[in-house]
Design a protein around this motif. Structure first.
Motif, PDB file in Angstrom:
ATOM      1  N   VAL A  35       0.835  -1.196   0.000  1.00 58.96           N
ATOM      2  CA  VAL A  35       0.000   0.000   0.000  1.00 58.96           C
ATOM      3  C   VAL A  35       0.870   1.246   0.000  1.00 58.96           C
ATOM      4  CG1 VAL A  35      -1.778   1.269   1.265  1.00 58.96           C
ATOM      5  CG2 VAL A  35      -1.798  -1.226   1.277  1.00 58.96           C
ATOM      6  N   PHE A  36       0.543   2.190  -0.864  1.00 55.30           N
ATOM      7  CA  PHE A  36       1.251   3.459  -0.969  1.00 55.30           C
ATOM      8  C   PHE A  36       0.242   4.593  -0.878  1.00 55.30           C
ATOM      9  CE2 PHE A  36       3.562   0.290  -3.391  1.00 55.30           C
ATOM     10  CZ  PHE A  36       4.863   0.449  -2.945  1.00 55.30           C
ATOM     11  N   THR A  37       0.649   5.705  -0.264  1.00 55.85           N
ATOM     12  CA  THR A  37      -0.196   6.896  -0.195  1.00 55.85           C
ATOM     13  C   THR A  37       0.668   8.108  -0.493  1.00 55.85           C
ATOM     14  OG1 THR A  37      -1.596   5.890   1.501  1.00 55.85           O
ATOM     15  CG2 THR A  37      -1.744   8.274   1.252  1.00 55.85           C
ATOM     16  N   ILE A  38       0.170   8.967  -1.371  1.00 58.58           N
ATOM     17  CA  ILE A  38       0.844  10.228  -1.674  1.00 58.58           C
ATOM     18  C   ILE A  38      -0.171  11.339  -1.515  1.00 58.58           C
ATOM     19  CG2 ILE A  38       2.090  11.587  -3.395  1.00 58.58           C
ATOM     20  CD1 ILE A  38       3.018   9.030  -4.655  1.00 58.58           C
ATOM     21  N   LEU A  39       0.263  12.426  -0.884  1.00 59.93           N
ATOM     22  CA  LEU A  39      -0.593  13.585  -0.651  1.00 59.93           C
ATOM     23  C   LEU A  39       0.066  14.805  -1.284  1.00 59.93           C
ATOM     24  CD1 LEU A  39      -3.139  14.621   0.923  1.00 59.93           C
ATOM     25  CD2 LEU A  39      -1.589  15.106   2.818  1.00 59.93           C
ATOM     26  N   TRP A  40      -0.710  15.549  -2.074  1.00 57.95           N
ATOM     27  CA  TRP A  40      -0.242  16.803  -2.666  1.00 57.95           C
ATOM     28  C   TRP A  40      -1.044  17.928  -2.034  1.00 57.95           C
ATOM     29  CZ3 TRP A  40      -0.919  12.402  -5.670  1.00 57.95           C
ATOM     30  CH2 TRP A  40       0.213  11.941  -6.345  1.00 57.95           C
ATOM     31  N   GLU A  41      -0.346  18.851  -1.347  1.00 54.86           N
ATOM     32  CA  GLU A  41      -1.012  19.958  -0.660  1.00 54.86           C
ATOM     33  C   GLU A  41      -0.606  21.287  -1.292  1.00 54.86           C
ATOM     34  OE1 GLU A  41      -1.143  19.066   3.884  1.00 54.86           O
ATOM     35  OE2 GLU A  41       0.717  18.200   3.092  1.00 54.86           O
ATOM     36  N   PRO A  42      -1.597  22.109  -1.712  1.00 52.75           N
ATOM     37  CA  PRO A  42      -1.250  23.402  -2.308  1.00 52.75           C
ATOM     38  C   PRO A  42      -0.727  24.368  -1.252  1.00 52.75           C
ATOM     39  CG  PRO A  42      -3.627  23.216  -2.056  1.00 52.75           C
ATOM     40  CD  PRO A  42      -3.038  21.893  -1.636  1.00 52.75           C
ATOM     41  N   PHE A  43       0.249  25.182  -1.650  1.00 51.72           N
ATOM     42  CA  PHE A  43       0.780  26.208  -0.756  1.00 51.72           C
ATOM     43  C   PHE A  43       0.537  27.581  -1.351  1.00 51.72           C
ATOM     44  CE2 PHE A  43       4.604  28.685   0.680  1.00 51.72           C
ATOM     45  CZ  PHE A  43       4.121  28.944   1.932  1.00 51.72           C
ATOM     46  N   GLU A  44       1.165  27.857  -2.455  1.00 53.93           N
ATOM     47  CA  GLU A  44       0.933  29.067  -3.233  1.00 53.93           C
ATOM     48  C   GLU A  44       0.842  28.641  -4.683  1.00 53.93           C
ATOM     49  OE1 GLU A  44       4.205  31.737  -2.686  1.00 53.93           O
ATOM     50  OE2 GLU A  44       3.772  32.097  -0.586  1.00 53.93           O
ATOM     51  N   LYS A  45       0.501  29.557  -5.557  1.00 51.59           N
ATOM     52  CA  LYS A  45       0.461  29.223  -6.980  1.00 51.59           C
ATOM     53  C   LYS A  45       1.837  28.718  -7.413  1.00 51.59           C
ATOM     54  CE  LYS A  45      -0.756  31.119 -11.495  1.00 51.59           C
ATOM     55  NZ  LYS A  45      -1.441  29.965 -11.942  1.00 51.59           N
ATOM     56  N   GLY A  46       1.841  27.531  -7.978  1.00 56.93           N
ATOM     57  CA  GLY A  46       3.094  26.956  -8.449  1.00 56.93           C
ATOM     58  C   GLY A  46       3.937  26.307  -7.376  1.00 56.93           C
ATOM     59  N   ILE A  47       3.400  26.150  -6.150  1.00 50.85           N
ATOM     60  CA  ILE A  47       4.146  25.497  -5.068  1.00 50.85           C
ATOM     61  C   ILE A  47       3.225  24.490  -4.363  1.00 50.85           C
ATOM     62  CG2 ILE A  47       5.418  25.781  -2.915  1.00 50.85           C
ATOM     63  CD1 ILE A  47       6.093  28.611  -3.789  1.00 50.85           C
ATOM     64  N   VAL A  48       3.676  23.241  -4.310  1.00 53.40           N
ATOM     65  CA  VAL A  48       2.886  22.163  -3.700  1.00 53.40           C
ATOM     66  C   VAL A  48       3.810  21.321  -2.827  1.00 53.40           C
ATOM     67  CG1 VAL A  48       1.614  20.029  -4.203  1.00 53.40           C
ATOM     68  CG2 VAL A  48       1.182  22.071  -5.567  1.00 53.40           C
ATOM     69  N   LEU A  49       3.325  20.930  -1.653  1.00 56.31           N
ATOM     70  CA  LEU A  49       4.056  20.003  -0.790  1.00 56.31           C
ATOM     71  C   LEU A  49       3.581  18.594  -1.121  1.00 56.31           C
ATOM     72  CD1 LEU A  49       5.981  19.401   1.572  1.00 56.31           C
ATOM     73  CD2 LEU A  49       4.033  19.714   3.120  1.00 56.31           C
ATOM     74  N   GLU A  50       4.522  17.745  -1.560  1.00 56.43           N
ATOM     75  CA  GLU A  50       4.224  16.352  -1.882  1.00 56.43           C
ATOM     76  C   GLU A  50       4.787  15.480  -0.763  1.00 56.43           C
ATOM     77  OE1 GLU A  50       4.849  14.025  -5.898  1.00 56.43           O
ATOM     78  OE2 GLU A  50       6.726  14.057  -4.742  1.00 56.43           O
ATOM     79  N   THR A  51       3.942  14.632  -0.178  1.00 56.95           N
ATOM     80  CA  THR A  51       4.354  13.777   0.930  1.00 56.95           C
ATOM     81  C   THR A  51       3.984  12.334   0.622  1.00 56.95           C
ATOM     82  OG1 THR A  51       3.896  15.610   2.449  1.00 56.95           O
ATOM     83  CG2 THR A  51       4.232  13.443   3.426  1.00 56.95           C
ATOM     84  N   GLU A  52       4.947  11.431   0.776  1.00 59.45           N
ATOM     85  CA  GLU A  52       4.704  10.001   0.610  1.00 59.45           C
ATOM     86  C   GLU A  52       4.657   9.354   1.993  1.00 59.45           C
ATOM     87  OE1 GLU A  52       7.291   7.980  -2.147  1.00 59.45           O
ATOM     88  OE2 GLU A  52       7.441   9.793  -3.384  1.00 59.45           O
ATOM     89  N   PHE A  53       3.710   8.434   2.177  1.00 54.95           N
ATOM     90  CA  PHE A  53       3.489   7.775   3.461  1.00 54.95           C
ATOM     91  C   PHE A  53       3.631   6.267   3.321  1.00 54.95           C
ATOM     92  CE2 PHE A  53       0.990  11.636   3.343  1.00 54.95           C
ATOM     93  CZ  PHE A  53       1.177  12.209   4.579  1.00 54.95           C
ATOM     94  N   ASP A  54       4.008   5.609   4.425  1.00 55.78           N
ATOM     95  CA  ASP A  54       4.003   4.154   4.436  1.00 55.78           C
ATOM     96  C   ASP A  54       2.609   3.665   4.839  1.00 55.78           C
ATOM     97  OD1 ASP A  54       3.812   4.326   7.245  1.00 55.78           O
ATOM     98  OD2 ASP A  54       5.866   3.668   7.596  1.00 55.78           O
ATOM     99  N   PHE A  55       2.440   2.351   4.950  1.00 53.70           N
ATOM    100  CA  PHE A  55       1.132   1.781   5.238  1.00 53.70           C
ATOM    101  C   PHE A  55       0.611   2.156   6.630  1.00 53.70           C
ATOM    102  CE2 PHE A  55       4.227  -1.209   6.708  1.00 53.70           C
ATOM    103  CZ  PHE A  55       3.699  -1.744   7.872  1.00 53.70           C
ATOM    104  N   ASN A  56       1.492   2.591   7.546  1.00 55.62           N
ATOM    105  CA  ASN A  56       1.075   3.024   8.886  1.00 55.62           C
ATOM    106  C   ASN A  56       0.841   4.529   8.976  1.00 55.62           C
ATOM    107  OD1 ASN A  56       0.990   0.631  10.445  1.00 55.62           O
ATOM    108  ND2 ASN A  56       3.211   0.585  10.476  1.00 55.62           N
ATOM    109  N   GLY A  57       1.023   5.239   7.878  1.00 57.97           N
ATOM    110  CA  GLY A  57       0.866   6.690   7.892  1.00 57.97           C
ATOM    111  C   GLY A  57       2.141   7.422   8.274  1.00 57.97           C
TER     112      GLY A  57
END
Length: 192
Positions: A35-57
């Motif tokens: 299991v894989f989880t990726i989260l993309w969070e907007p910050f400003e125009k043209g800037i996003v925080l990308e976070t990858e998580f393991d199966f436990n979060g």
């Protein structure tokens, strides 16, 4: 003459994508029972925080992405296409939860503290706030610590780099202990 036929095995995948009211995009996918989880969070125009998580979060990787794209959904679609993930279904957005307990009160209501301080800074150490006792804590996966050390060699002196090259496991252990002492001074608890 024998002819050889190249057989391509299709890897079974299952994928779900969801959108939060704040515009976060979460992709959860399974490949070969992992299991894989990726989260993309907007910050400003043209800037996003990308976070990858393991199966436990637990956080495996964080990147601050800057560039010419149309927000988090565009980045998610590019990732899906690049990795040949098929049959992505829509689902209801839920925050990624760390499957650990608060080290102070033992509650299971840890909330990831994800703030970006400035256009170039992402949180270095993954931190959490307890929804019950409001205490701060941190959690480091082995993968995150290893990536942190390798991607920030500029923070270390030549003698430390030599030590890293000679005995990587011992060096990682020393860095983890150092982080633990620094966080203890700040009254930030370690999640085990």
């Amino acid at each position: 003459m024998l002819s050889t036929v190249k057989r391509v095995m299709k890897i079974e995948t299952e994928a779900f994508i969801s959108v939060s009211p704040q515009g976060k995009i979460k992709l959860e996918y399974t490949i070969e029972n992992k299991v894989f989880t990726i989260l993309w969070e907007p910050f400003e125009k043209g800037i996003v925080l990308e976070t990858e998580f393991d199966f436990n979060g637990g956080i495996l990787k964080q990147n601050l992405i800057k560039g010419d794209f149309n927000g988090p959904r565009d980045l998610a679609d590019r990732f899906i296409e690049k990795n040949n993930i098929e049959d992505v279904r829509e689902s209801v957005f839920e925050e990624v939860k760390l499957q650990k307990r608060c080290p102070k009160c033992n509650s299971n209501k840890l909330i990831r503290y994800s703030t970006i301080s400035g256009r170039d800074n992402i949180p270095i150490i993954p931190t959490y706030v307890c929804g019950d006792c409001n205490s701060k804590s941190y959690y480091l996966t082995d993968e995150y610590l290893e990536r942190l050390i390798k991607e920030h060699k500029d923070l270390f002196e030549d003698s430390e780099i030599k030590e890293l090259d000679n005995d990587e496991e011992n060096f990682k252990h020393q860095i983890a202990e150092y982080i633990s002492r620094v966080m203890a001074i700040k009254k930030v608890y370690r999640i085990k």
